[in-house]
Design a protein around this motif. Sequence first.
Motif, PDB file in Angstrom:
ATOM      1  N   TRP A 144       0.837  -1.205   0.000  1.00  0.00           N
ATOM      2  CA  TRP A 144       0.000   0.000   0.000  1.00  0.00           C
ATOM      3  C   TRP A 144       0.866   1.247   0.000  1.00  0.00           C
ATOM      4  N   THR A 145       0.673   2.070  -1.022  1.00  0.00           N
ATOM      5  CA  THR A 145       1.531   3.233  -1.237  1.00  0.00           C
ATOM      6  C   THR A 145       0.884   4.545  -0.811  1.00  0.00           C
ATOM      7  N   SER A 146      -0.426   4.595  -0.782  1.00  0.00           N
ATOM      8  CA  SER A 146      -1.135   5.796  -0.338  1.00  0.00           C
ATOM      9  C   SER A 146      -2.494   5.374   0.186  1.00  0.00           C
ATOM     10  N   LEU A 147      -3.070   6.213   1.052  1.00  0.00           N
ATOM     11  CA  LEU A 147      -4.391   5.917   1.603  1.00  0.00           C
ATOM     12  C   LEU A 147      -5.129   7.218   1.863  1.00  0.00           C
ATOM     13  N   ASP A 148      -6.293   7.335   1.259  1.00  0.00           N
ATOM     14  CA  ASP A 148      -7.136   8.520   1.445  1.00  0.00           C
ATOM     15  C   ASP A 148      -8.500   8.098   1.963  1.00  0.00           C
ATOM     16  N   VAL A 149      -9.050   8.905   2.841  1.00  0.00           N
ATOM     17  CA  VAL A 149     -10.404   8.697   3.349  1.00  0.00           C
ATOM     18  C   VAL A 149     -11.243   9.907   2.972  1.00  0.00           C
ATOM     19  N   VAL A 150     -12.367   9.669   2.288  1.00  0.00           N
ATOM     20  CA  VAL A 150     -13.269  10.752   1.928  1.00  0.00           C
ATOM     21  C   VAL A 150     -14.570  10.580   2.703  1.00  0.00           C
ATOM     22  N   GLU A 151     -15.204  11.705   2.980  1.00  0.00           N
ATOM     23  CA  GLU A 151     -16.428  11.663   3.775  1.00  0.00           C
ATOM     24  C   GLU A 151     -17.582  11.033   3.009  1.00  0.00           C
TER      25      GLU A 151
END
Length: 288
Positions: free
Chosen positions: A17-24
Amino acid sequence: MNAASLRRALTGQDSLWTSLDVVERTGSTNTDLAQRAREGGAREGAVLVAEEQTAGRGRLERGWSAPARSGVFVSVLVVPPVPQERWGWVPLIAGVATASALARTAGLDTKLKWPNDVLVDIAGEERKTGGILAERTDVAPARDESGEGAAGIVLGIGLNVSLRESELPVPAAGSLVLAGARAADRDPLLRAVLRSFEDWYGRWTAADGDPLVSGVLEAYAAGCATLGRHVRAELPGGGELVGEAVAVDSDGRLVIGTEDGVQRPVSAGDIVHLRGDGGHGGSGGTDA
């Protein structure tokens, strides 16, 4: 979900895993991540998590939605370094990984309905609590890199975690809480699922995508509730096939033995566990 904590736990130099984003809130994490991949805004190992999906999609273009913060809604981008004819195993690997992660983390006896629905037991009835959707996508070079793009897979995993009966999309759906999960905190559930997928995906890619050498086929068959059952396969184009599910072959297809003694592999379609074998006659739950 705590994005910073998830990044610290999951991303790093030696991680898939190279990046992780959480969106509402978003329509579909699969749609969003595929667009990022095509535009050069996501590379292999990108993870996109949503607190709420308003236009989630399942297999066969089924629509789905659930209350905010009621489940795990995540999509990941992978570019398997194996022959593309073996890429069909990616969603089945995700099924194995998700089922095993839930068994460890939530303490539930989970099963897989071919190809990749995650089933739990609620009051003696099999219910779908999770689903997986894999879609091919073009992957453009990262914006700060040169070179040619590639093909990849956006893999969506959706899990019903805390939904009550009144919140379920269809009667055949379930949730981890309704199944008696010992843990319903979504952060550790997500971590467990992604770590489990990284492990199984790593074994599979190390074996050049061979499901036998990697152990993926054996693990999938051991956890597949469809095998040994009387089923109806509703095929693309409107046909159907009824018989006993006897095996999953090396291409990930479900082999159905018909009454006339012929064994036919099914590569796509909707599988119904026919009543009288302890199954249920429908499907429900979540995909990404």
